[in-house]
Scaffold this motif. Structure first.
Motif, short mmCIF file in Angstrom:
data_model
loop_
_atom_site.label_atom_id
_atom_site.label_comp_id
_atom_site.label_asym_id
_atom_site.label_seq_id
_atom_site.Cartn_x
_atom_site.Cartn_y
_atom_site.Cartn_z
N THR A 117 10.42 0.20 -3.62
CA THR A 117 9.10 -0.40 -3.55
C THR A 117 9.18 -1.71 -2.78
O THR A 117 10.23 -2.35 -2.71
CB THR A 117 8.51 -0.67 -4.95
OG1 THR A 117 9.39 -1.54 -5.68
CG2 THR A 117 8.32 0.63 -5.72
N GLU A 119 6.69 -5.31 -2.30
CA GLU A 119 5.58 -6.01 -2.94
C GLU A 119 4.97 -7.06 -2.03
O GLU A 119 5.66 -7.66 -1.20
CB GLU A 119 6.04 -6.68 -4.24
CG GLU A 119 6.48 -5.71 -5.32
CD GLU A 119 6.72 -6.39 -6.65
OE1 GLU A 119 6.25 -7.54 -6.83
OE2 GLU A 119 7.40 -5.80 -7.50
N GLY A 122 1.80 -9.37 -5.63
CA GLY A 122 1.67 -8.61 -6.87
C GLY A 122 1.25 -7.16 -6.69
O GLY A 122 1.13 -6.42 -7.67
N HIS A 123 1.03 -6.73 -5.47
CA HIS A 123 0.67 -5.35 -5.17
C HIS A 123 1.92 -4.59 -4.72
O HIS A 123 2.72 -5.11 -3.94
CB HIS A 123 -0.40 -5.28 -4.10
CG HIS A 123 -1.68 -5.95 -4.50
ND1 HIS A 123 -2.68 -5.29 -5.14
CD2 HIS A 123 -2.09 -7.24 -4.36
CE1 HIS A 123 -3.68 -6.12 -5.38
NE2 HIS A 123 -3.34 -7.32 -4.91
N VAL A 124 2.06 -3.36 -5.19
CA VAL A 124 3.28 -2.58 -4.96
C VAL A 124 3.01 -1.47 -3.95
O VAL A 124 2.04 -0.71 -4.08
CB VAL A 124 3.79 -1.98 -6.28
CG1 VAL A 124 5.02 -1.09 -6.03
CG2 VAL A 124 4.15 -3.08 -7.26
N ASP A 126 4.88 1.90 -2.35
CA ASP A 126 5.97 2.84 -2.56
C ASP A 126 6.50 3.33 -1.22
O ASP A 126 5.73 3.66 -0.31
CB ASP A 126 5.49 4.05 -3.38
CG ASP A 126 5.07 3.64 -4.77
OD1 ASP A 126 5.87 2.99 -5.47
OD2 ASP A 126 3.94 3.98 -5.16
N TYR A 142 0.08 2.78 -0.89
CA TYR A 142 -0.54 1.82 -1.82
C TYR A 142 -1.45 2.59 -2.76
O TYR A 142 -2.48 3.12 -2.35
CB TYR A 142 -1.31 0.75 -1.06
CG TYR A 142 -2.06 -0.20 -1.97
CD1 TYR A 142 -1.37 -0.95 -2.93
CD2 TYR A 142 -3.44 -0.33 -1.90
CE1 TYR A 142 -2.05 -1.81 -3.79
CE2 TYR A 142 -4.12 -1.19 -2.74
CZ TYR A 142 -3.42 -1.92 -3.69
OH TYR A 142 -4.09 -2.77 -4.54
N ARG A 143 -1.04 2.71 -4.00
CA ARG A 143 -1.80 3.35 -5.08
C ARG A 143 -2.14 4.81 -4.78
O ARG A 143 -3.04 5.38 -5.40
CB ARG A 143 -3.08 2.58 -5.39
CG ARG A 143 -2.83 1.14 -5.81
CD ARG A 143 -4.04 0.50 -6.47
NE ARG A 143 -5.24 0.55 -5.65
CZ ARG A 143 -6.32 -0.20 -5.87
NH1 ARG A 143 -6.34 -1.06 -6.89
NH2 ARG A 143 -7.37 -0.10 -5.09
#
Length: 213
Positions: A117, A119, A122-124, A126, A142-143
């Protein structure tokens, strides 16, 4: 999310800006003679750049005083990293790429693998490994709603492959790791040109596989 975003950009033109939700903003620009897309993600006072492809001055102006935490290179082809060394030198950003392509990218401070991952604010994101266009091409998710696909996926097909084996491999990986995992509403942002959605491209998968490129 922004409703007026089209993703249409031209070199020297205005960037396209999109609110991805949760405080994460995407800015897309076209750089270099091959009209490469570069994507700046901004959140919580941090920024991440996907593909420092060319036109370092344009990218540095885009980054601005907020600075840059990370730059991710989607794959090793030279048109995707012409501005990388200068951007890293000026900003001090960490430079990430997949281990299988890192040796042919001028500045890599940390190698990635599929399943890792990344970042920003604070957003991850993959990391998805897609073999075929190059051995170490990656897609960032992203999500599961937004995919940054480099040259592994475009509207109308995947990026260039040079052998039947690579074509079969990239199709296998796209079908299992992208289309088999995410829904039709997932938007993707490629390394060149216009964006699309998985739903718009899904009906053509069998045609792509059969045509052999």
């Amino acid at each position: 999310m922004s409703t007026d975003y089209t993703g249409d950009v031209v070199r020297g033109g205005e960037p396209a800006v999109r609110d991805l939700g949760g405080g994460l903003t995407l800015t897309k620009v076209s750089v270099g003679p091959m009209d490469n897309n570069a994507y700046l993600l901004s959140a919580g006072g941090e920024q991440l750049l996907i593909d420092a492809a060319n036109d370092a001055g344009t990218l540095l102006d885009l980054i601005g005083p907020a600075g840059l935490r990370t730059v991710v290179t989607t794959h090793r082809h030279g048109d995707h990293w012409q501005a990388l060394a200068e951007v890293v030198k000026v900003t001090g950003a960490e430079s990430l790429a997949h281990a299988d392509d890192a040796g042919e990218i001028p500045v890599v401070t940390r190698a990635l693998s599929g399943g890792d991952t990344v970042e920003v604010g604070g957003h991850v994101l993959d990391v998805i490994h897609i073999v075929g266009h190059t051995p170490g091409s990656i897609v960032l998710s992203y999500r599961g709603e937004h995919l940054f696909t480099g040259d592994s996926l475009f509207p109308g097909g995947h990026g260039r492959t040079t052998t039947p084996e690579d074509h079969a491999r990239i199709m296998d990986h796209l079908e299992s790791r992208v289309f088999g995992r995410f829904g039709d509403g997932t938007w993707f942002y490629p390394g060149h040109g216009k964006d699309s959605t998985l739903g718009a491209e899904r009906p053509s998968l069998a045609e792509w596989r059969a045509r052999g490129w």
